[in-house]
Design an enzyme around this catalytic site. Structure first.
Site, PDB file in Angstrom:
ATOM      1  N   ASP A 173       0.527  -1.398  -0.372  1.00 15.79           N
ATOM      2  CA  ASP A 173      -0.229   0.012   0.097  1.00 15.79           C
ATOM      3  C   ASP A 173       0.263   1.278  -0.192  1.00 15.79           C
ATOM      4  O   ASP A 173       2.035   1.383   0.461  1.00 15.79           O
ATOM      5  CB  ASP A 173      -1.127   0.227   1.080  1.00 15.79           C
ATOM      6  CG  ASP A 173      -0.137  -0.436   2.393  1.00 15.79           C
ATOM      7  OD1 ASP A 173       0.800  -0.777   2.269  1.00 15.79           O
ATOM      8  OD2 ASP A 173      -1.031   0.854   2.984  1.00 15.79           O
ATOM      9  N   ASP A 202       8.058   4.460  -1.333  1.00 15.40           N
ATOM     10  CA  ASP A 202       7.468   3.895  -0.133  1.00 15.40           C
ATOM     11  C   ASP A 202       6.641   2.850  -0.976  1.00 15.40           C
ATOM     12  O   ASP A 202       5.306   3.561  -0.560  1.00 15.40           O
ATOM     13  CB  ASP A 202       7.028   4.789   1.090  1.00 15.40           C
ATOM     14  CG  ASP A 202       6.803   4.385   1.965  1.00 15.40           C
ATOM     15  OD1 ASP A 202       7.513   3.259   2.319  1.00 15.40           O
ATOM     16  OD2 ASP A 202       6.731   5.162   3.086  1.00 15.40           O
ATOM     17  N   GLU A 261       0.283  -1.033   5.227  1.00 16.59           N
ATOM     18  CA  GLU A 261       0.974  -0.203   6.338  1.00 16.59           C
ATOM     19  C   GLU A 261       1.302   0.881   6.904  1.00 16.59           C
ATOM     20  O   GLU A 261       1.978   1.719   7.862  1.00 16.59           O
ATOM     21  CB  GLU A 261       2.346  -0.647   5.901  1.00 16.59           C
ATOM     22  CG  GLU A 261       3.785  -0.378   6.728  1.00 16.59           C
ATOM     23  CD  GLU A 261       4.256   1.058   6.986  1.00 16.59           C
ATOM     24  OE1 GLU A 261       5.522   0.749   7.722  1.00 16.59           O
ATOM     25  OE2 GLU A 261       3.969   1.412   5.567  1.00 16.59           O
ATOM     26  N   GLU A 262       1.052   2.139   6.047  1.00 21.62           N
ATOM     27  CA  GLU A 262       0.611   2.815   5.553  1.00 21.62           C
ATOM     28  C   GLU A 262      -0.690   4.123   6.371  1.00 21.62           C
ATOM     29  O   GLU A 262      -0.845   4.871   7.102  1.00 21.62           O
ATOM     30  CB  GLU A 262       0.236   3.948   4.632  1.00 21.62           C
ATOM     31  CG  GLU A 262       1.998   3.375   3.638  1.00 21.62           C
ATOM     32  CD  GLU A 262       2.898   3.906   4.130  1.00 21.62           C
ATOM     33  OE1 GLU A 262       3.466   5.154   5.047  1.00 21.62           O
ATOM     34  OE2 GLU A 262       3.755   3.632   3.507  1.00 21.62           O
ATOM     35  N   GLU A 274      12.135  -2.243   3.031  1.00 22.48           N
ATOM     36  CA  GLU A 274      11.839  -0.527   2.904  1.00 22.48           C
ATOM     37  C   GLU A 274      12.488   0.434   2.700  1.00 22.48           C
ATOM     38  O   GLU A 274      14.347   0.227   3.068  1.00 22.48           O
ATOM     39  CB  GLU A 274      11.580   0.051   5.047  1.00 22.48           C
ATOM     40  CG  GLU A 274      10.104  -1.007   5.622  1.00 22.48           C
ATOM     41  CD  GLU A 274       8.829   0.694   4.769  1.00 22.48           C
ATOM     42  OE1 GLU A 274       8.941   1.421   4.478  1.00 22.48           O
ATOM     43  OE2 GLU A 274       7.628   0.075   5.203  1.00 22.48           O
ATOM     44  N   HIS A 284       6.501   9.547   0.676  1.00 26.56           N
ATOM     45  CA  HIS A 284       4.987  10.553   1.194  1.00 26.56           C
ATOM     46  C   HIS A 284       5.351  12.033   0.994  1.00 26.56           C
ATOM     47  O   HIS A 284       4.138  12.864   0.804  1.00 26.56           O
ATOM     48  CB  HIS A 284       4.972  10.395   3.146  1.00 26.56           C
ATOM     49  CG  HIS A 284       4.704   9.263   3.279  1.00 26.56           C
ATOM     50  ND1 HIS A 284       3.606   8.741   4.693  1.00 26.56           N
ATOM     51  CD2 HIS A 284       5.122   7.940   3.037  1.00 26.56           C
ATOM     52  CE1 HIS A 284       4.318   7.460   4.532  1.00 26.56           C
ATOM     53  NE2 HIS A 284       4.469   6.763   3.693  1.00 26.56           N
TER      54      HIS A 284
END
Lengths: 389, 389
Positions: free
Chosen positions: B100, B128, B158-159, B187, B365
């Site tokens: 995700d 990410d 995960e986010e 990651e 992000h």
């Protein structure tokens, strides 16, 4: 009005009983029963809810009621009603009060609790300020030949943003309606005489930083941490007490709001502290803002709202005569008004003005708002004494 | 997939070209083209948007793709897909990544910018962590006979809040799927090896006072002013740097949110400062909270959220072998991971785990999220070297 008692108690001693007014032609509202005693009249006024913006039914009732008295000229602007004598007296005074309230908190209809000297009227508006409006209405009807011409002002939108204020609107659009040598604002003073008012201003102190993920906090600069010194200065600040025309005004300077940060994993890049400074009427808005900037030297301070105070003006001969007449009835001594009130509007028009009305201002806006009945009578008696001497 | 290039670039050198997989029966999703190079594959993964909660199309595609390889057993739970070899090797390792992303910021479809050593893939997820997922997928397909059994884990959510995390769900509901001697979480680490992770906790410091109208401020007690000392201590705090198993973890302790006050004319009776403490993995949650309470002694501090860190575990023989193999390809030295990642979940299961993946975590992000193409290849080569040695 349907909830109002239908009994016909005594009017204040010594006053002629006014004829029961018939509704003025063209005005549908039922008039208020001014034969009722002050408690019953206050209760009736409270039981016509008039939260800011919904004053029309009460304004209609006041217009209909006062329109029936031949000694009064009744004027209307929006939901403000002005009634004035035109006796050609050497002096004219304004006696003013607002007819709106803050929202009802399940505290209507009003109810009478206790008896005799302990009797209190409970409910929204009993303090702020339908007790004062009742005193105004009863006197407006009773005093057919006051020794000073009187302009009775009942206005809307006092409890909301200043731009809507009915007194301000009249001052802009019908300034001649407010011409007077002196003004009494029947805001609650617990039946005492409170002169002038403190000024008030709001300013925002903005701290800035650099945002970063809080896992790597050292990549950012924390704006909330930067507020520590601002809050330290405010907490350490010792407010002044200032003698103005013989009354001592107590100042205060406080952080009233603080907000900063965007998320719990981000170093905040912005924090805003809102400061409220209440300053003695001897200080102008400019001087007050300079004082705040000096205290917060080194920080970004922006003035967001301000209203000048009003000097008590008790050195004015008309004001002094008012104080003498009122204090002869109420006892006590003039005190400063701490909260900002519309006396400042009169002050800015060059009209000395004081606050004088029933009800403890500390109970205004509270759910347990309540007014001692004796204060209604005391204010009535004092104003009547002044206007008939 | 419709936006993905249709060219068939080279696979990483030395790898057999896997057969183009046919869709597994009963799975409608079109499989991913694993014959594509890593850049093209990453781009294709990015162009199947999979913001947390909307991972199904991508999970379906991964399941369909890996289901075509006979050397893999493919399992599915919700939108998590697990594919594992069953070669009976002496050691089993997990290589995991989430599928995700945070919400798209008008930065899809992904696009390739620059050439050669400067080529970067721009767009949501490139860092990410679809670059890492691409490396996982390419290796899962290519390594039909790895020297260690491998469990490839692709998980959802995960986010977002930890309770939804797909890896956590698998650990609860299918713990046997995660049995391993060592785990690699792909990651973003900019292609370096980052061990363990700091712990994180949030606590709220609540200051209380007494509300009052700000015109009579002395009747109240200002809760925002009371925050001055809390913020002073936080601003003055000097965070530690702590050596854990040879890596130096840098801590931080910050006010991340502050809120107080109810209105600009009321002395505030409540102010809440939210603190975020990032602490070295040598400290337990209890120890970390005790540290915060000690710093803010005298104040009401409530723990609202916490996650323990993870020690780097590079003293474990499997981890040491991984580090040796990877660093032989990438160069550099192991570094600490500052942000909390799901390596801590492996750590809590008793499985040493490290972070190793393409993309600069500082760009995760961000609207300008972008991943150097060389890091995709470098990570692929390093993992392949380790799993074939």
């Amino acid at each position: 009005m349907t909830d109002a008692p239908q009994t016909v108690p005594d009017l204040p001693a010594g006053e002629p009983v006014p004829a029961v007014p018939a509704p003025a032609s063209g005005v549908a509202a039922a008039p208020l029963d001014l034969r009722a005693d002050l408690t019953t009249l206050t209760r009736a006024l409270c039981d016509i809810p008039s939260v800011s913006g919904d004053e029309t039914p009460l304004a209609d009732a006041i217009e209909a009621t006062l329109g029936a008295f031949e000694h009064l000229e009744v004027l209307r602007d929006g939901d403000a009603v002005v009634a004035r004598t035109r006796l050609g007296r050497a002096s004219r005074v304004v006696v003013a009060g607002h007819i709106d309230t803050v929202p009802v908190a399940d505290n209507l209809p009003a109810r009478l609790v206790g008896e005799g000297a302990h009797a209190e009227l409970w409910g929204r508006g009993t303090v702020d300020m339908k007790g004062g409006v009742a005193v105004q209405l009863a006197l407006a009807a009773a005093l057919t030949e006051p020794t000073r011409d009187v302009t009775w002002v009942f206005y809307d939108h006092e409890e909301v943003e200043a731009s809507l204020n009915g007194l301000g609107r009249i001052a802009r659009e019908h300034p001649e309606w407010l011409e007077a040598d002196f003004a009494v604002l029947c805001e609650p003073t617990a039946g005492g005489l409170e002169g002038g008012c403190n000024g008030t201003m709001r300013a925002e102190v903005t701290l800035t930083g650099v945002a970063a993920h809080s896992a790597r906090a050292w990549a950012g600069v924390n704006a909330i941490h930067a507020a520590a010194e601002v809050l330290r200065r405010l907490a350490a600040y010792e407010p002044r007490s200032v003698d103005v025309d013989g009354l001592v005004y107590r100042e205060s300077l406080n952080a009233v709001l603080v907000g900063g940060g965007t998320a719990a994993n981000v170093i905040p890049d912005r924090c805003v502290v809102t400061v409220n400074y209440r300053f003695a009427p001897s200080r102008s808005v400019d001087e007050a803002f300079a004082h705040v900037r000096e205290l917060l030297d080194g920080y970004e301070v922006v003035l967001t709202d301000a209203a000048a105070g009003a000097r008590p003006g008790l050195d004015d001969p008309t004001a002094a005569a008012f104080a003498d007449a009122v204090l002869a009835v109420t006892g006590g001594a003039p005190a400063p008004k701490y909260g900002w009130t519309d006396v400042a509007r009169f002050s800015s028009l060059g009209i000395p003005a004081v606050n004088f009305g029933p009800g403890d201002p500390m109970l205004a806006h509270k759910d347990d708002e309540r007014c001692p009945v004796w204060q209604l009578q005391s204010c009535y008696d004092a104003l009547r004494s002044w206007l008939t001497a």
